[in-house]
Design a protein around this motif. Structure first.
Motif, PDB file in Angstrom:
ATOM      1  N   PRO A  44      -4.832  -1.337   0.488  1.00  0.00           N
ATOM      2  CA  PRO A  44      -4.257  -0.377  -0.474  1.00  0.00           C
ATOM      3  C   PRO A  44      -5.240   0.709  -0.886  1.00  0.00           C
ATOM      4  N   LEU A  45      -6.502   0.358  -0.989  1.00  0.00           N
ATOM      5  CA  LEU A  45      -7.508   1.351  -1.346  1.00  0.00           C
ATOM      6  C   LEU A  45      -7.584   2.443  -0.285  1.00  0.00           C
ATOM      7  N   PHE A  46      -7.716   2.063   0.956  1.00  0.00           N
ATOM      8  CA  PHE A  46      -7.884   3.056   2.019  1.00  0.00           C
ATOM      9  C   PHE A  46      -6.647   3.918   2.216  1.00  0.00           C
ATOM     10  N   ILE A  47      -5.478   3.332   2.053  1.00  0.00           N
ATOM     11  CA  ILE A  47      -4.248   4.092   2.242  1.00  0.00           C
ATOM     12  C   ILE A  47      -3.958   4.986   1.042  1.00  0.00           C
ATOM     13  N   SER A  48      -4.212   4.491  -0.154  1.00  0.00           N
ATOM     14  CA  SER A  48      -3.825   5.204  -1.371  1.00  0.00           C
ATOM     15  C   SER A  48      -4.897   6.115  -1.933  1.00  0.00           C
TER      16      SER A  48
ATOM     17  N   SER B 189       0.819  -1.213   0.000  1.00  0.00           N
ATOM     18  CA  SER B 189       0.000   0.000   0.000  1.00  0.00           C
ATOM     19  C   SER B 189       0.849   1.257   0.000  1.00  0.00           C
ATOM     20  N   LEU B 190       1.887   1.273   0.816  1.00  0.00           N
ATOM     21  CA  LEU B 190       2.753   2.452   0.883  1.00  0.00           C
ATOM     22  C   LEU B 190       3.516   2.636  -0.429  1.00  0.00           C
ATOM     23  N   SER B 191       3.989   1.555  -1.021  1.00  0.00           N
ATOM     24  CA  SER B 191       4.665   1.636  -2.314  1.00  0.00           C
ATOM     25  C   SER B 191       3.696   2.108  -3.393  1.00  0.00           C
ATOM     26  N   CYS B 192       2.482   1.601  -3.333  1.00  0.00           N
ATOM     27  CA  CYS B 192       1.447   1.985  -4.280  1.00  0.00           C
ATOM     28  C   CYS B 192       1.138   3.482  -4.154  1.00  0.00           C
ATOM     29  N   MET B 193       1.042   3.956  -2.943  1.00  0.00           N
ATOM     30  CA  MET B 193       0.768   5.370  -2.710  1.00  0.00           C
ATOM     31  C   MET B 193       1.861   6.234  -3.343  1.00  0.00           C
ATOM     32  N   PHE B 194       3.109   5.823  -3.162  1.00  0.00           N
ATOM     33  CA  PHE B 194       4.226   6.549  -3.754  1.00  0.00           C
ATOM     34  C   PHE B 194       4.115   6.574  -5.279  1.00  0.00           C
ATOM     35  N   LEU B 195       3.823   5.416  -5.899  1.00  0.00           N
ATOM     36  CA  LEU B 195       3.701   5.350  -7.356  1.00  0.00           C
ATOM     37  C   LEU B 195       2.515   6.165  -7.866  1.00  0.00           C
ATOM     38  N   LEU B 196       1.397   6.127  -7.158  1.00  0.00           N
ATOM     39  CA  LEU B 196       0.239   6.927  -7.566  1.00  0.00           C
ATOM     40  C   LEU B 196       0.567   8.417  -7.549  1.00  0.00           C
ATOM     41  N   PHE B 197       1.294   8.830  -6.537  1.00  0.00           N
ATOM     42  CA  PHE B 197       1.668  10.236  -6.464  1.00  0.00           C
ATOM     43  C   PHE B 197       2.645  10.593  -7.585  1.00  0.00           C
ATOM     44  N   ARG B 198       3.637   9.742  -7.794  1.00  0.00           N
ATOM     45  CA  ARG B 198       4.649  10.001  -8.820  1.00  0.00           C
ATOM     46  C   ARG B 198       4.044  10.025 -10.230  1.00  0.00           C
ATOM     47  N   LYS B 199       3.025   9.224 -10.475  1.00  0.00           N
ATOM     48  CA  LYS B 199       2.418   9.110 -11.798  1.00  0.00           C
ATOM     49  C   LYS B 199       1.103   9.887 -11.893  1.00  0.00           C
ATOM     50  N   ARG B 200       0.857  10.792 -10.972  1.00  0.00           N
ATOM     51  CA  ARG B 200      -0.431  11.481 -10.865  1.00  0.00           C
ATOM     52  C   ARG B 200      -0.855  12.228 -12.125  1.00  0.00           C
ATOM     53  N   LYS B 201       0.053  12.601 -12.995  1.00  0.00           N
ATOM     54  CA  LYS B 201      -0.311  13.319 -14.221  1.00  0.00           C
ATOM     55  C   LYS B 201      -0.564  12.368 -15.388  1.00  0.00           C
ATOM     56  N   GLU B 202      -0.460  11.048 -15.129  1.00  0.00           N
ATOM     57  CA  GLU B 202      -0.600  10.059 -16.199  1.00  0.00           C
ATOM     58  C   GLU B 202      -1.933   9.318 -16.178  1.00  0.00           C
TER      59      GLU B 202
END
Length: 128
Positions: free
Chosen positions: A114-118, A89-102
């Protein structure tokens, strides 16, 4: 009414045809959307010791880190599975933030922690 194709991110901890229903279903869904012209990518858990598999070249797959990458079962609620889910979940959150414009849409496939954290991070993309 416009039916503009969206850019989609699918979050699925399992993404492999050998991982039973969830992993196979996520793969079929993303490949079909890609074939329909949707710009799509997947954030899935990095796992080791997996049999070789073919994936559609139209679907980008980013593998998120978690502890115990060789553990592939989630049936039991126990401290190890919670830790695996939390680190994914924490890794996913990082990737979602990094790819937020995609991406415009995030589809959480078979996830709970992962849903609740991300979720807050998945809405960080800049709106056009």
């Amino acid at each position: 009414m416009s039916h503009e194709l969206k850019r989609v991110c699918v979050v699925s901890p399992l993404y492999h045809p050998s991982l039973g229903g969830l992993g196979r279903q996520a793969q079929l869904l993303t490949e079909r959307l890609s074939a329909e012209g949707v710009d799509i990518f997947v954030i899935a858990r990095r796992m080791t010791d997996m049999p070789p598999a073919r994936f559609s070249p139209g679907v980008r797959v980013y593998r998120a880190w978690s502890v115990k990458p060789h553990t592939h079962t989630y049936e039991n609620v126990n401290p190890l599975n919670i830790l695996i889910s939390l680190t994914f979940s924490l890794s996913c959150m990082f990737l979602l933030f990094r790819k937020r414009k995609e991406y415009d849409i995030v589809h959480f496939h078979g996830t709970s922690l992962p849903l609740f954290i991300s979720l807050p991070c998945s809405d960080c993309s800049e709106r056009r």
